[in-house]
Design an enzyme around this catalytic site. Structure first.
Site, PDB file in Angstrom:
ATOM      1  CG  ASP A 149      -2.181  -0.760   1.044  1.00 11.13           C
ATOM      2  OD1 ASP A 149      -2.465  -1.158  -0.097  1.00 11.13           O
ATOM      3  OD2 ASP A 149      -2.900  -0.968   2.039  1.00 11.13           O
ATOM      4  NE  ARG A 186      -4.892  -1.545  -4.292  1.00  7.57           N
ATOM      5  CZ  ARG A 186      -4.460  -1.919  -3.096  1.00  7.57           C
ATOM      6  NH1 ARG A 186      -4.047  -1.008  -2.220  1.00  7.57           N
ATOM      7  NH2 ARG A 186      -4.401  -3.187  -2.755  1.00  7.57           N
TER       8      ARG A 186
END
Length: 305
Positions: A132, A182
């Site tokens: 992330d 992402r």
């Protein structure tokens, strides 16, 4: 008003006193509607249900900004046990991790050691792990660690945030790794010195990054609830005959449920980002900051029985 609301909830997300109280209260105040539970075991039935409904999942053990080696090792243990449970229950899910929960702010060598343990176990089970992205001050270190890990592991991806000025150059620098990315707008409080202050610019840059990543032929996760971004992506892949197995849409658990279901019915891959754990407070505040509609959603959760 929207800008004031965003700043307010982002400010609250960093409040350690409120974070401590939130842990004592548990996942009330609507938070239980956007997290999978306080333990991975509690999340397993929900993941199973989502898989049965046609969704893929990525799980995230909540927690960040760890400053203790023991706490970081506890996060590693949790990640490895969750990977084993994913394999045992044959769940269709990936894993997302925040490097600050694994010791990024303590030592680069420590977080690399921890990621090696996680990725080697994940590779054994055929599970992809995404690093992330966090606030801009940690972005260079996260991307550097991703590049280091990518030289050894092909089951690791990372995240690029379109509100940062640097993101176009970051995507370009990652091309040599055939990256699984992402792409998101971004949800941290950032200075105008490093991030676009205007929503229109953030949206335009996200579209640019989606196009760049897709046309470069690399797997792309478009993480947005914005229908304009989703429609743009669908139009782009149709225009360039990009197969559906080269991209996916990612959305947060508990947000835009009907939109998620509609995309699955149309044959698109939709992955649900499902966090779990006791450290839900910062995550929850950032979700409230992202969309004013989420505030009403949370208030409904407070007073519902």
């Amino acid at each position: 008003m929207e800008a004031i609301s965003k700043r307010f909830f982002l400010y609250l997300s960093y409040n350690k006193a409120l974070d401590r109280m939130a842990k004592r209260w548990g996942s009330k105040f609507g938070a239980n509607k956007i997290i999978g539970g306080q333990t991975f075991s509690q999340a397993i039935p929900l993941i199973t249900q989502l898989n049965q409904e046609g969704f893929q999942v990525t799980v995230d053990h909540l927690g960040e900004f760890v400053d203790s080696v023991d706490d970081a090792r506890e996060h590693v243990r949790e990640c490895i046990e969750s990977l084993m449970a994913i394999a045992h229950h044959q769940l269709d899910t990936e894993m997302s991790v925040k490097l600050t929960s694994l010791g990024l702010d303590i030592s680069r060598d420590l977080v690399l050691e921890h990621m090696e343990l996680i990725l080697s176990k994940a590779k054994q089970y055929g599970i992809t792990v995404t690093l992330d992205m966090e606030d801009s001050s940690r972005c260079p270190a996260i991307l550097d660690i991703y590049k280091t890990l990518r030289q050894k592991y092909d089951n690791v991806g990372t995240v690029i945030q379109s509100y940062l000025y640097r993101s176009d150059e970051d995507v370009e620098a990652l091309q040599q790794f055939s990256p699984y990315l992402r792409l998101v707008k971004g949800a941290y409080k950032e200075s105008g010195k490093v991030a676009f202050p205007e929503k229109q610019k953030v949206d335009e840059n996200l579209k640019h990054l989606i196009k760049k990543q897709l046309l470069n032929g690399h797997y792309t996760a478009v993480a947005s609830h914005d229908e304009a971004i989703i429609d743009y992506t669908i139009g782009l892949v149709k225009e360039h005959n990009i197969p559906n197995d080269r991209f996916e849409f990612q959305m947060l658990y508990g947000m835009r449920n009907q939109l998620q279901a509609d995309l699955v019915k149309k044959g698109y891959t939709v992955r649900i980002y499902l966090p779990y754990g006791e450290d839900w407070y910062g995550y929850f505040m950032r979700r409230l900051a992202e969309r004013p509609a989420n505030i009403a959603f949370a208030l409904k959760g407070i007073f519902s029985k």
